[in-house]
Write a protein that holds these residues in place. Structure first.
Motif, short mmCIF file in Angstrom:
data_model
loop_
_atom_site.label_atom_id
_atom_site.label_comp_id
_atom_site.label_asym_id
_atom_site.label_seq_id
_atom_site.Cartn_x
_atom_site.Cartn_y
_atom_site.Cartn_z
N GLY A 93 -43.25 10.26 -8.49
CA GLY A 93 -44.06 11.27 -7.82
C GLY A 93 -45.39 11.56 -8.44
N HIS A 94 -45.92 10.66 -9.28
CA HIS A 94 -47.25 10.91 -9.85
C HIS A 94 -48.25 11.11 -8.72
N GLN A 138 -42.35 20.56 -3.32
CA GLN A 138 -42.25 19.26 -3.99
C GLN A 138 -40.93 19.14 -4.75
N ILE A 139 -40.55 20.19 -5.45
CA ILE A 139 -39.31 20.15 -6.22
C ILE A 139 -38.10 20.13 -5.30
N ARG A 140 -38.07 21.04 -4.33
CA ARG A 140 -36.90 21.15 -3.44
C ARG A 140 -36.62 19.84 -2.71
N GLU A 141 -37.67 19.24 -2.16
CA GLU A 141 -37.47 18.03 -1.37
C GLU A 141 -37.13 16.83 -2.25
N ALA A 142 -37.71 16.77 -3.46
CA ALA A 142 -37.45 15.62 -4.33
C ALA A 142 -36.02 15.62 -4.86
N ILE A 143 -35.49 16.81 -5.17
CA ILE A 143 -34.14 16.85 -5.74
C ILE A 143 -33.06 16.97 -4.67
N ASP A 159 -42.54 13.40 -0.49
CA ASP A 159 -41.50 14.05 -1.28
C ASP A 159 -40.15 13.36 -1.05
N ALA A 160 -39.89 12.92 0.19
CA ALA A 160 -38.63 12.22 0.48
C ALA A 160 -38.58 10.88 -0.24
N ASP A 161 -39.72 10.17 -0.29
CA ASP A 161 -39.78 8.90 -1.05
C ASP A 161 -39.46 9.16 -2.52
N VAL A 162 -40.04 10.21 -3.06
CA VAL A 162 -39.83 10.54 -4.47
C VAL A 162 -38.35 10.82 -4.72
N GLY A 163 -37.71 11.52 -3.80
CA GLY A 163 -36.29 11.79 -3.94
C GLY A 163 -35.46 10.52 -3.96
#
Length: 258
Positions: free
Chosen positions: A102-103, A154-159, A114-118
């Motif tokens: 997620g850089h 960003q946090i909610r969607e990534a985790i 954000d979904a990709d990062v997750g």
């Protein structure tokens, strides 16, 4: 899935070399840096070279197990027809034990959502690597009062795709996009405010360990401001770009707070 254990908030000094230092430069860097940096038992030092330099870093630092290293990005898939992609499953064979996800430059230049990062976090954890989840706001988002909303989303969607055990194994890096490579740096108060927002979000998220999770600051960190930044409440280390490319500068940063 392999899950790195939750760890105390040991300070982390992380260097993101981005698209700099090929194999030859990497060997020269490690030689000079290790001559200037003594092992610290009270901090973790990790370097993220470009993928083409992972083997060179591993070889050059073979007698310095205190220097950890990782990859700057992984693909969302395990394998297949994805030219230029690097699967997280391939990484452990290099000796690397960390991975960024997620850089802001991945988000901006390559369109990572954000979904990709997750999905990348899932792959990173499956491979037994230690993930650093990068979050941060643009100048426009900060000036319009959306700092908290952006970080929380960003946090909610990534985790979201991670199970409870996996969530406790993340390290976070707050990187104000407006301060990356611009010479502008968030003040210690700015950094502390954002880190408090991140930690508050972690306290509300199921499975996260807010008090033991390390949150790093990234954005025009340099020897001249490292001590001030580390003094900010809740700042557990740094993710450094440009200033980590020079071994003398990086050694000075890694000596901070000791």
């Amino acid at each position: 899935m392999s899950h790195p254990p939750s760890q105390p908030r040991t300070p982390v000094f992380a260097a993101n070399w981005k698209m700099s230092h090929g194999p030859t430069e990497t060997g020269a860097f490690v030689e000079r840096f290790t001559a200037r940096h003594s092992r610290r038992s009270d901090a973790t030092v990790v370097i993220f070279p470009p993928a083409i330099s992972l083997a060179a870093f591993a070889a050059a630092a073979s007698d310095r197990p205190d220097l950890e290293f990782g990859v700057q990005d992984v693909h969302t898939e395990l394998e297949g027809a994805h030219t230029s992609g690097i699967s997280a499953a391939m990484v452990p064979a290099t000796g690397a034990t960390w991975a960024l996800a997620g850089h802001s430059e991945r988000r901006r230049e390559f369109g990572d959502t954000d979904a990709d990062v997750g999905r990348k976090l899932v792959r990173i954890l499956e491979a037994g690597l230690r993930p650093v989840l990068c979050v941060g706001e643009t100048l426009e988002e900060r000036e319009s009062g959306r700092l908290a909303a952006v970080l929380e989303t960003q946090i909610r969607e990534a985790i979201r795709p991670l199970d409870r055990e996996s969530r406790a194994g993340l390290v976070y890096a707050y990187e104000p996009v407006w301060a990356i490579g611009t010479g502008r740096t968030a003040s210690p108060a700015d950094a502390a405010e954002a880190h408090a927002i991140v930690r508050e979000q972690l306290a509300r998220a199921e499975g996260c360990d807010a008090e033991r999770t390390a949150i790093l600051y990234g954005g025009s960190v340099k020897p001249a401001n490292i001590e001030a930044l580390l003094s900010g409440p809740g700042v557990d280390g740094v993710l450094v770009g440009g200033a980590s490319l020079d071994p003398d500068s990086w050694a000075a940063i890694c000596a901070a707070g000791g």
